[in-house]
Write a protein that holds these residues in place. Structure first.
Motif, PDB file in Angstrom:
ATOM      1  N   TYR B 418       1.475  -6.354   5.931  1.00 50.35           N
ATOM      2  CA  TYR B 418       2.148  -5.170   6.481  1.00 50.35           C
ATOM      3  C   TYR B 418       1.092  -4.348   7.198  1.00 50.35           C
ATOM      4  O   TYR B 418       0.151  -3.858   6.565  1.00 50.35           O
ATOM      5  CB  TYR B 418       2.793  -4.336   5.362  1.00 50.35           C
ATOM      6  N   HIS B 439      -0.516  -4.698  -1.436  1.00 50.36           N
ATOM      7  CA  HIS B 439       0.740  -4.071  -1.000  1.00 50.36           C
ATOM      8  C   HIS B 439       1.590  -3.655  -2.185  1.00 50.36           C
ATOM      9  O   HIS B 439       2.505  -2.856  -2.051  1.00 50.36           O
ATOM     10  CB  HIS B 439       1.533  -5.032  -0.122  1.00 50.36           C
ATOM     11  N   LEU B 440       1.309  -4.225  -3.363  1.00 47.55           N
ATOM     12  CA  LEU B 440       2.196  -4.022  -4.508  1.00 47.55           C
ATOM     13  C   LEU B 440       1.905  -2.764  -5.311  1.00 47.55           C
ATOM     14  O   LEU B 440       2.643  -2.437  -6.220  1.00 47.55           O
ATOM     15  CB  LEU B 440       2.117  -5.249  -5.431  1.00 47.55           C
ATOM     16  N   THR B 443       4.231  -0.396  -2.380  1.00 50.55           N
ATOM     17  CA  THR B 443       5.239  -0.864  -1.392  1.00 50.55           C
ATOM     18  C   THR B 443       5.864   0.320  -0.633  1.00 50.55           C
ATOM     19  O   THR B 443       7.066   0.319  -0.351  1.00 50.55           O
ATOM     20  CB  THR B 443       6.352  -1.743  -2.014  1.00 50.55           C
ATOM     21  N   PHE B 445       5.657   1.050   2.386  1.00 46.95           N
ATOM     22  CA  PHE B 445       6.184   0.682   3.707  1.00 46.95           C
ATOM     23  C   PHE B 445       7.703   0.508   3.672  1.00 46.95           C
ATOM     24  O   PHE B 445       8.366   0.654   4.696  1.00 46.95           O
ATOM     25  CB  PHE B 445       5.521  -0.614   4.226  1.00 46.95           C
ATOM     26  N   THR B 446       8.260   0.175   2.503  1.00 45.26           N
ATOM     27  CA  THR B 446       9.721   0.007   2.445  1.00 45.26           C
ATOM     28  C   THR B 446      10.414   1.343   2.728  1.00 45.26           C
ATOM     29  O   THR B 446      11.368   1.392   3.503  1.00 45.26           O
ATOM     30  CB  THR B 446      10.181  -0.517   1.066  1.00 45.26           C
TER      31      THR B 446
END
Lengths: 92, 624
Positions: B418, B439-440, B443, B445-446
């Protein structure tokens, strides 16, 4: 794939790409996701009316992007816009 | 079959040097403060391991920890955690896995194991309810992860194994269980350095029973209802796997393209989940138990393979400018067999391709070309030729050859798929994530790029959002349950589900703390309380759960600062700070400095990013 609408006034061309299986739900045959659907509109219309015209319901639940920017279904379309319409997904 | 009510609290401490083991119990206090999984693993290592140990040395330890939900039949609960000091980053790394080892260990009667020392020759461990047997692994050494498991599945019901990459100390070697992985940070190399090929657990000796069965059943049903009505968990992921994100990231301009120089590409649809489902006849192949069903297998030119996850597709596909699902699935298989992380492998290949193009290094790898990739991945795994150097990762390579500005990593860990220039809050998240460019950890970006609940380009509110999501996911990974349940937990409660998205966005962006306090995450603590038999008190129990997440996150940060991490490390690669992208006419970059100070302040860190004494005392990490 190209679809013509009844044209009055200054015509604009817009390309709409459907992903997430929306093309299948709409029954678009021989759909190519790289090309999407090119439509001609009689002047600047709101995206929502175009999507509803395709048969989409509850338009607000879709993720809609124009040139990399998230837009609302109420946005007005411009000539040569490329719009992507997807179902929302998550990360991972 | 004997029953374990709630949790057994029994753990093993295994010394490979002495080939001995001890049994100990998790105290009630530690269970309440750290839950299990990631939190408990960090606590074990904090209590037992001094700062500064060599990650590939005898003193490093690796803890495998189950959560309270494992074995109870709670939805998406077939996950366990491992925690160790990473040979890739030199700081703590924690990873989560949905393979069969977790269930096997827990139903052997153990909630956790800690492995320390180093065997003098290759061994594997056999664990049952009585304890540990140290077995000769000579015949397994050199075997790939799948063949090793084929041998071990005859003697136990679940194993964690390493492949050649772990044996050859590839810094991003992973640990495999079934077809799932403890993926990031090079845990496979830690096992390899200890001459530990595998751990296999007998399993099926105990039945795990929640303490409050009726309450558990009620919460479980609600959980399943939420998962099955959520459009992501029961729609996109179930139908298209995590590659459902490809077209979405591409449209949002956050798909990594050509070593993070572009955010979208006209051919991305060729590697999307929709294409995989349509052209490769995908079927479910998931963690167990799972209600979401995001893992798929597919037919790739006659080979039935695990469908690459989104991260693999992004890093080994678009980021290398390769849009061939068959090739990506083959590379995914190679990484599975040799046992290494596809994100770091893909990120390292992208760096090599750009460095080759710029004349910094000699290789036959080129953007847009499949030639040489399969062989290079095998060479990395087996430690041969240039592959041996690539096994050190992009940070080490760029330090040696130059090109640090386009080595896309944070703290030595290659970035996930991402691009944060299209979601700047996620840029902050990458910069401060405890294990590197993960990313975890949030997250975020969601919320920014997918859900439209926060403006992707606004700085306002982002530090608060990062802190909130970090705490939540630290707690979730300690519980332990799949992070993907978050979509159902966050989005299905009526207050969020029926509030128009523009209103949510307005609130999230402008009144962030208030908006986040309205988030109902009660399902997670509720199911935990029903298993351990505690009385659930609405709001209070949820706050306690959030505080546990905060404690786990800050403990990990504190341990990292003892290893030398500070503000200087909480940054992004120059490319993301100073270069715009082809897909973005505004050439946006991530204004990290303008968010970092605020983040430290609300976290209770000092200006250099070190947790303050009063923060550590408030969270019970150090004594008052």
């Amino acid at each position: 794939m190209s679809i013509g609408f009844d044209v009055m006034g200054k015509e604009i061309k817009v390309r709409i790409k459907f992903f997430s299986g929306i093309d299948k739900e709409l029954g678009l045959l021989n759909y190519n996701p790289a090309e999407g659907v090119e439509i001609k509109l009689p002047g600047r219309k709101r995206l929502r009316s175009v999507l509803v015209g395709f048969g989409l319901k509850k338009v607000s639940r879709f993720a809609i992007f124009r040139n990399g920017e998230r837009i609302s279904a109420w946005a007005k379309l411009n000539d040569n816009d490329e719009v992507s319409c997807l179902k929302v997904s998550g990360g991972g | 079959m004997q029953e374990i009510i709630g949790t057994s609290n029994r753990c093993l401490e295994i010394d490979l040097t002495k080939q001995k083991f001890e049994v100990f119990e998790i105290s009630k206090k530690d269970r309440n403060m750290f839950l299990g999984g990631k939190g408990m693993g960090l606590k074990f290592l904090y209590d037992r391991m001094r700062a500064g140990v060599d990650p590939l040395g005898e003193e490093n330890m690796i803890a495998f920890c189950m959560g309270a939900l494992m074995g109870t039949g709670a939805p998406c609960s077939g996950r366990f955690d491992a925690v160790t000091k990473s040979p890739q980053t030199g700081i703590m790394t924690a990873a989560s896995c949905g393979g069969p080892f977790g269930m096997a260990l827990k139903t052997s009667g153990w909630d956790a194991i800690i492995v320390k020392g180093r065997a003098s020759k290759p061994v594997y461990l056999y664990i049952d309810s009585k304890g540990v047997k140290f077995e000769n692994a000579k015949s397994l050494w050199g075997k790939d992860t799948q063949k090793t498991q084929e041998v071990l599945e005859k003697i136990g019901s679940g194993a964690v194994v390493i492949g050649p990459a772990g044996e050859n100390l590839v810094r991003y070697a992973n640990i495999c269980s079934g077809h799932r992985f403890l993926g990031r940070g090079g845990m496979g190399a830690v096992m390899g350095s200890k001459n530990l090929k595998a751990i296999v657990a007998k399993g099926k000796e105990f039945k795990i029973v929640p303490k409050k069965q009726k309450r558990f059943d009620r919460v479980k049903n609600k959980f399943n209802r939420y998962i099955n009505s959520n459009s992501i968990t029961s729609g996109s992921y179930r139908n298209f796997g995590t590659n459902a994100n490809v077209n979405l990231s591409n449209a949002a301009g956050i798909l990594p393209v050509r070593n993070f120089t572009g955010g979208s590409h006209g051919e991305a649809h060729k590697i999307s989940g929709e294409t995989m489902a349509e052209k490769h006849d995908t079927k479910y192949s998931t963690c167990r138990p799972c209600t979401i069903l995001c893992g798929h297998k597919g037919n790739f030119d006659g080979n039935y393979r695990q469908v690459p996850e989104y991260e693999t597709t992004g890093l080994m596909g678009s980021n290398l400018e390769i849009f061939d699902p068959v090739a990506i699935s083959e590379w995914n298989d190679i990484c599975t067999e040799v046992g290494m992380d596809t994100i770091s492998a893909g990120g390292t290949l992208a760096w090599v391709m750009e460095a080759t193009e710029k004349g910094l290094i000699n290789s036959n790898l080129k953007f847009g070309s499949k030639e040489g990739v399969s062989q290079m991945l095998k060479d990395i795994g087996h430690g041969r030729g240039l592959g041996k150097e690539l096994g050190l990762g992009s940070k080490a390579l760029s330090k040696k050859y130059g090109g640090e500005d386009f080595a896309i990593h944070v703290k030595g860990l290659e970035m996930a798929a991402y691009d944060p220039r299209g979601a700047i809050g996620h840029g902050l998240s990458y910069a401060v994530a405890n294990r590197g460019a993960c990313h975890l950890s949030t997250t975020l970006f969601t919320l920014e790029a997918y859900f439209n609940m926060a403006s992707p380009n606004a700085k306002r509110g982002k530090p608060t959002m990062v802190k909130f999501m970090e705490n939540i996911f630290a707690a979730v990974n300690s519980l332990h349950i799949c992070q993907f349940t978050a979509f159902a937990v966050f989005l299905e409660p009526p207050l969020i589900k029926f509030t128009p998205v523009p209103m949510l966005k307005l609130l999230t962006q402008n009144l962030t703390p208030i908006a986040l306090s309205l988030m109902d995450v009660s399902l997670w603590p509720e199911i935990w309380y029903s298993i351990v038999g505690k009385t659930y008190i609405p709001l209070l129990s949820m706050r306690k759960f959030m505080k546990i997440g905060e404690r786990v996150h800050v403990l990990e940060r504190y341990m990292n600062t003892r290893e030398g991490i500070s503000k200087k490390d909480d940054t992004l690669p120059d490319r993301l700070l100073y270069e715009g992208r082809k897909c973005d006419p505004k050439e946006k970059v991530v204004p990290i400095d303008r968010m970092l100070g605020k983040y430290y302040k609300i976290r209770g860190y000092d200006k250099n990013g070190i947790p303050k004494d009063r923060t550590l005392k408030r969270l019970g990490i150090v004594k008052k």
